[in-house]
Motif scaffolding. Structure first.
Motif, PDB file in Angstrom:
ATOM      1  N   THR A 161       8.276  -8.290   7.323  1.00  0.00           N
ATOM      2  CA  THR A 161       8.285  -7.633   6.028  1.00  0.00           C
ATOM      3  C   THR A 161       6.863  -7.558   5.495  1.00  0.00           C
ATOM      4  OG1 THR A 161       9.396  -7.567   3.861  1.00  0.00           O
ATOM      5  CG2 THR A 161       8.645  -9.721   4.637  1.00  0.00           C
ATOM      6  N   GLU A 162       6.656  -6.756   4.500  1.00  0.00           N
ATOM      7  CA  GLU A 162       5.303  -6.471   4.021  1.00  0.00           C
ATOM      8  C   GLU A 162       4.677  -7.695   3.358  1.00  0.00           C
ATOM      9  OE1 GLU A 162       3.051  -2.786   1.649  1.00  0.00           O
ATOM     10  OE2 GLU A 162       5.250  -2.915   1.744  1.00  0.00           O
ATOM     11  N   PHE A 163       3.420  -7.982   3.718  1.00  0.00           N
ATOM     12  CA  PHE A 163       2.653  -9.047   3.072  1.00  0.00           C
ATOM     13  C   PHE A 163       1.646  -8.411   2.111  1.00  0.00           C
ATOM     14  CE2 PHE A 163       0.863  -8.303   7.362  1.00  0.00           C
ATOM     15  CZ  PHE A 163      -0.367  -7.773   7.017  1.00  0.00           C
ATOM     16  N   ILE A 164       0.803  -9.247   1.480  1.00  0.00           N
ATOM     17  CA  ILE A 164      -0.168  -8.715   0.525  1.00  0.00           C
ATOM     18  C   ILE A 164      -1.591  -9.097   0.928  1.00  0.00           C
ATOM     19  CG2 ILE A 164       1.512  -8.847  -1.347  1.00  0.00           C
ATOM     20  CD1 ILE A 164      -0.229 -11.189  -2.492  1.00  0.00           C
ATOM     21  N   THR A 165      -2.561  -8.372   0.374  1.00  0.00           N
ATOM     22  CA  THR A 165      -3.978  -8.648   0.573  1.00  0.00           C
ATOM     23  C   THR A 165      -4.518  -9.433  -0.623  1.00  0.00           C
ATOM     24  OG1 THR A 165      -4.708  -6.640  -0.565  1.00  0.00           O
ATOM     25  CG2 THR A 165      -4.189  -6.458   1.799  1.00  0.00           C
ATOM     26  N   ALA A 166      -5.779  -9.835  -0.532  1.00  0.00           N
ATOM     27  CA  ALA A 166      -6.417 -10.535  -1.652  1.00  0.00           C
ATOM     28  C   ALA A 166      -6.486  -9.632  -2.879  1.00  0.00           C
ATOM     29  CB  ALA A 166      -7.811 -11.013  -1.253  1.00  0.00           C
ATOM     30  N   ASP A 167      -6.794  -8.348  -2.679  1.00  0.00           N
ATOM     31  CA  ASP A 167      -6.823  -7.414  -3.806  1.00  0.00           C
ATOM     32  C   ASP A 167      -5.446  -7.266  -4.433  1.00  0.00           C
ATOM     33  OD1 ASP A 167      -9.536  -6.954  -3.542  1.00  0.00           O
ATOM     34  OD2 ASP A 167      -9.287  -5.136  -2.332  1.00  0.00           O
ATOM     35  N   ASP A 168      -4.407  -7.246  -3.591  1.00  0.00           N
ATOM     36  CA  ASP A 168      -3.036  -7.186  -4.116  1.00  0.00           C
ATOM     37  C   ASP A 168      -2.741  -8.404  -4.971  1.00  0.00           C
ATOM     38  OD1 ASP A 168      -2.492  -4.819  -2.733  1.00  0.00           O
ATOM     39  OD2 ASP A 168      -1.733  -5.893  -0.969  1.00  0.00           O
ATOM     40  N   PHE A 169      -3.178  -9.572  -4.497  1.00  0.00           N
ATOM     41  CA  PHE A 169      -2.926 -10.812  -5.241  1.00  0.00           C
ATOM     42  C   PHE A 169      -3.552 -10.732  -6.629  1.00  0.00           C
ATOM     43  CE2 PHE A 169      -3.492 -15.178  -6.588  1.00  0.00           C
ATOM     44  CZ  PHE A 169      -2.361 -15.829  -6.105  1.00  0.00           C
ATOM     45  N   ARG A 170      -4.795 -10.274  -6.681  1.00  0.00           N
ATOM     46  CA  ARG A 170      -5.487 -10.150  -7.967  1.00  0.00           C
ATOM     47  C   ARG A 170      -4.755  -9.175  -8.891  1.00  0.00           C
ATOM     48  NH1 ARG A 170     -10.829 -11.343  -9.049  1.00  0.00           N
ATOM     49  NH2 ARG A 170     -11.312 -11.420  -6.816  1.00  0.00           N
ATOM     50  N   GLN A 171      -4.220  -8.105  -8.311  1.00  0.00           N
ATOM     51  CA  GLN A 171      -3.527  -7.102  -9.127  1.00  0.00           C
ATOM     52  C   GLN A 171      -2.162  -7.611  -9.596  1.00  0.00           C
ATOM     53  OE1 GLN A 171      -0.664  -4.988  -7.728  1.00  0.00           O
ATOM     54  NE2 GLN A 171      -0.389  -4.403  -9.871  1.00  0.00           N
ATOM     55  N   ILE A 172      -1.397  -8.205  -8.694  1.00  0.00           N
ATOM     56  CA  ILE A 172      -0.052  -8.685  -9.043  1.00  0.00           C
ATOM     57  C   ILE A 172      -0.119  -9.771 -10.110  1.00  0.00           C
ATOM     58  CG2 ILE A 172       1.962  -9.945  -8.159  1.00  0.00           C
ATOM     59  CD1 ILE A 172       1.491  -8.468  -5.472  1.00  0.00           C
ATOM     60  N   TYR A 173      -1.125 -10.643 -10.004  1.00  0.00           N
ATOM     61  CA  TYR A 173      -1.244 -11.763 -10.943  1.00  0.00           C
ATOM     62  C   TYR A 173      -2.353 -11.541 -11.968  1.00  0.00           C
ATOM     63  CZ  TYR A 173       1.878 -13.961  -7.597  1.00  0.00           C
ATOM     64  OH  TYR A 173       2.950 -14.239  -6.791  1.00  0.00           O
ATOM     65  N   HIS A 174      -2.622 -10.275 -12.264  1.00  0.00           N
ATOM     66  CA  HIS A 174      -3.670  -9.945 -13.233  1.00  0.00           C
ATOM     67  C   HIS A 174      -3.429 -10.620 -14.582  1.00  0.00           C
ATOM     68  CE1 HIS A 174      -6.719  -7.452 -15.250  1.00  0.00           C
ATOM     69  NE2 HIS A 174      -5.833  -7.312 -16.230  1.00  0.00           N
ATOM     70  N   SER A 175      -2.182 -10.662 -14.996  1.00  0.00           N
ATOM     71  CA  SER A 175      -1.852 -11.233 -16.314  1.00  0.00           C
ATOM     72  C   SER A 175      -1.820 -12.756 -16.323  1.00  0.00           C
ATOM     73  CB  SER A 175      -0.485 -10.700 -16.778  1.00  0.00           C
ATOM     74  OG  SER A 175      -0.513  -9.300 -16.909  1.00  0.00           O
ATOM     75  N   PHE A 176      -1.987 -13.356 -15.153  1.00  0.00           N
ATOM     76  CA  PHE A 176      -1.826 -14.807 -15.051  1.00  0.00           C
ATOM     77  C   PHE A 176      -3.122 -15.472 -14.590  1.00  0.00           C
ATOM     78  CE2 PHE A 176       2.113 -12.572 -13.750  1.00  0.00           C
ATOM     79  CZ  PHE A 176       2.748 -12.670 -14.992  1.00  0.00           C
ATOM     80  N   GLY A 177      -4.195 -15.128 -15.285  1.00  0.00           N
ATOM     81  CA  GLY A 177      -5.485 -15.756 -15.050  1.00  0.00           C
ATOM     82  C   GLY A 177      -6.597 -14.774 -14.784  1.00  0.00           C
ATOM     83  N   TYR A 178      -6.378 -13.826 -13.873  1.00  0.00           N
ATOM     84  CA  TYR A 178      -7.451 -12.939 -13.450  1.00  0.00           C
ATOM     85  C   TYR A 178      -7.880 -11.970 -14.543  1.00  0.00           C
ATOM     86  CZ  TYR A 178      -6.781 -15.042  -8.957  1.00  0.00           C
ATOM     87  OH  TYR A 178      -6.711 -15.981  -7.949  1.00  0.00           O
ATOM     88  N   GLY A 179      -6.939 -11.498 -15.340  1.00  0.00           N
ATOM     89  CA  GLY A 179      -7.274 -10.559 -16.400  1.00  0.00           C
ATOM     90  C   GLY A 179      -7.895 -11.195 -17.611  1.00  0.00           C
ATOM     91  N   GLU A 180      -7.807 -12.517 -17.727  1.00  0.00           N
ATOM     92  CA  GLU A 180      -8.360 -13.217 -18.892  1.00  0.00           C
ATOM     93  C   GLU A 180      -9.497 -14.152 -18.513  1.00  0.00           C
ATOM     94  OE1 GLU A 180      -5.254 -16.617 -19.834  1.00  0.00           O
ATOM     95  OE2 GLU A 180      -4.267 -14.919 -18.857  1.00  0.00           O
ATOM     96  N   ALA A 181      -9.983 -14.040 -17.278  1.00  0.00           N
ATOM     97  CA  ALA A 181     -11.018 -14.960 -16.791  1.00  0.00           C
ATOM     98  C   ALA A 181     -12.312 -14.808 -17.573  1.00  0.00           C
ATOM     99  CB  ALA A 181     -11.265 -14.712 -15.311  1.00  0.00           C
ATOM    100  N   LEU A 182     -12.959 -15.927 -17.864  1.00  0.00           N
ATOM    101  CA  LEU A 182     -14.300 -15.905 -18.433  1.00  0.00           C
ATOM    102  C   LEU A 182     -15.299 -15.423 -17.399  1.00  0.00           C
ATOM    103  CD1 LEU A 182     -14.316 -19.349 -20.304  1.00  0.00           C
ATOM    104  CD2 LEU A 182     -13.774 -17.096 -21.229  1.00  0.00           C
TER     105      LEU A 182
END
Length: 452
Positions: A161-182
């Motif tokens: 089944t389909e896996f994800i890349t590092a860029d996908d991880f950043r996008q999927i979890y944007h609201s959970f740390g990556y989008g608010e990072a200092l």
């Protein structure tokens, strides 16, 4: 004249729009190397809690039908309760919202084997938590990204089944740390996030997933590059200049937690330890080993919280007392039984989850020991005694409660046979468990914002 007035009016309107943009969006995350921007003030209450969980190994229900292939996969696995990972996560989400911690931290291996469907469905559950006003911060584990083992299960077969890349991880979890990072490390998925004005989280991506597809399996080892270590030093200096304490979160362990440390402790742990210690960091949160264990060295404590997907299905609670610069860590179990009752769930496995979960883990440990002891020269009674002793110790070992195990197990006939056994993995493992008779579910740590 009218033309000049019109131009002035347009200019004033343009300036007004620019000022509104600056007022509304002054604190977008910045890129490393640019002028540092500090997020909006998040005042520190006198005391607050942070929940930390790791190794959820969440598997989307859409990826299995509970059939033969799935059951075989569970039986051959490492005692993860994948058949109820969805219910376990839902129960924890309700527990989080009821407890209203300041933040929730997930330290990697969010999914079973990095399946895209699992990541996306887990993100929906995390969004449910954030909509309740609770900050969620995540980092990846070695199972989460570019994992060629991503599988679905139907009938008697497994399917890629389909896996994800590092860029996908950043996008999927944007609201959970990556989008608010200092700030974010340009070399990895590491970042810094503010929990309160006085407490920042250094979220470190320690995983080595770039060559997974060439290898054909997810690499277990972890490390941090020299460039990331330089970035860490810079971030800790910024935090110190703002009077903030930092806690570090990583998937791999900073200190050795078992005699089987290879692949679990960072490959360059000594170098990383020196950087964190010299930066006056006192606490690291990790996982990866699935076992509840606490280690301290030279004023730095590494807490490895046990896997939430494995007995006793628990998470860590950090209670900060800012008045006296103290943090207390302890564990709590996910209350699946309460969730089942409040949601009208009738499945007996979930209504009596404590017993079911314990029995599931015990039986898996017992069966593994029985299989390992076959053809080793023991009679049936000896094998049963040794397997039962191993299963009982394993329950306490994973829970971090070997210190309260009944003495009868440590002096049992089965344990004596293990002590006399020829050196091998199982024998060393038993000795490792018996030697872990210390408090691993509670610790108090005093910290200070001053430099060493």
């Amino acid at each position: 004249m009218k033309s000049r007035i019109k131009r002035l009016t347009i200019l004033l309107l343009s300036l007004t729009v620019v000022l509104l943009i600056l007022l509304l969006f002054p604190l977008l995350p910045y890129e490393s190397g640019k002028t540092e921007r500090i997020a909006p003030s998040l005042s520190s209450p006198p005391s607050f809690e942070i929940y930390v969980a790791t190794d959820m190994h969440y598997l989307s229900p859409s990826l299995h039908d509970g059939g033969e292939a799935f059951q075989q996969y569970i039986e051959a696995g490492d005692s993860k309760l994948l058949q109820y990972s969805d219910e376990l996560m839902d129960a924890w989400a309700e527990q989080i919202i009821a407890g209203q911690p300041q933040a929730v931290i997930l330290s990697g291996d969010l999914t079973n084997n990095g399946e895209q469907a699992s990541h996306r469905q887990l993100a929906e559950k995390l969004d449910y938590i954030e909509r309740a006003g609770i900050q969620v911060l995540v980092i990846p584990g070695n199972h989460d990204i570019l994992n060629p083992w991503a599988r679905s299960f139907k009938g008697d077969r497994q399917y890629k089944t389909e896996f994800i890349t590092a860029d996908d991880f950043r996008q999927i979890y944007h609201s959970f740390g990556y989008g608010e990072a200092l700030d974010s490390d340009p070399e990895s998925l590491s970042y810094v996030a503010k929990i309160t004005d006085q407490l920042w989280a250094l979220m470190l991506d320690t995983c080595q997933y770039k060559n997974n597809l060439e290898l054909g399996y997810p690499k277990t080892n972890g490390s941090l590059s020299d460039s990331t270590l330089k970035w860490i030093i810079h971030q800790t200096e910024i935090a110190r200049n703002h009077g903030a304490e930092m806690i570090t979160v990583m998937h791999h362990n900073l200190l050795d937690h078992t005699i089987f440390s290879s692949g679990f402790t960072l490959d360059n742990a000594d170098k990383v330890f020196n950087v964190l210690n010299e930066s006056n960091i006192h606490l690291t949160l990790s996982g990866h080993i699935h076992i509840q264990d606490i280690r301290s060295y030279q004023g730095l404590t590494d807490i490895a919280t046990s896997s939430m997907e494995v007995y006793p299905y628990q998470f860590g609670v950090l209670e900060f007392d800012t008045a006296v610069s103290k943090v207390i860590y302890q564990t709590r179990s996910v209350d699946v039984e309460q969730w089942s009752e409040s949601n009208g769930v009738r499945a007996p496995q979930l209504r009596q989850f404590k017993d079911y979960g314990r029995d599931f883990f015990h039986d898996q440990s017992y069966n593994k020991a029985m299989n390992a002891l076959k053809d080793q020269g023991y009679n049936d009674v000896q094998i049963q005694n040794m397997a039962e002793t191993m299963a009982e110790l394993n329950l306490h070992y994973f829970a971090g409660t070997v210190n309260i195990i009944d003495e009868k197990w440590l002096s049992s006939p089965g344990m004596k046979l293990w002590e006399q056994a020829e050196s091998g993995f199982m024998s060393k493992y038993m000795q490792s468990m018996a030697a872990s008779a210390k408090e691993n579910n509670h610790i108090e740590i005093h910290y200070s914002n001053t430099s060493p």
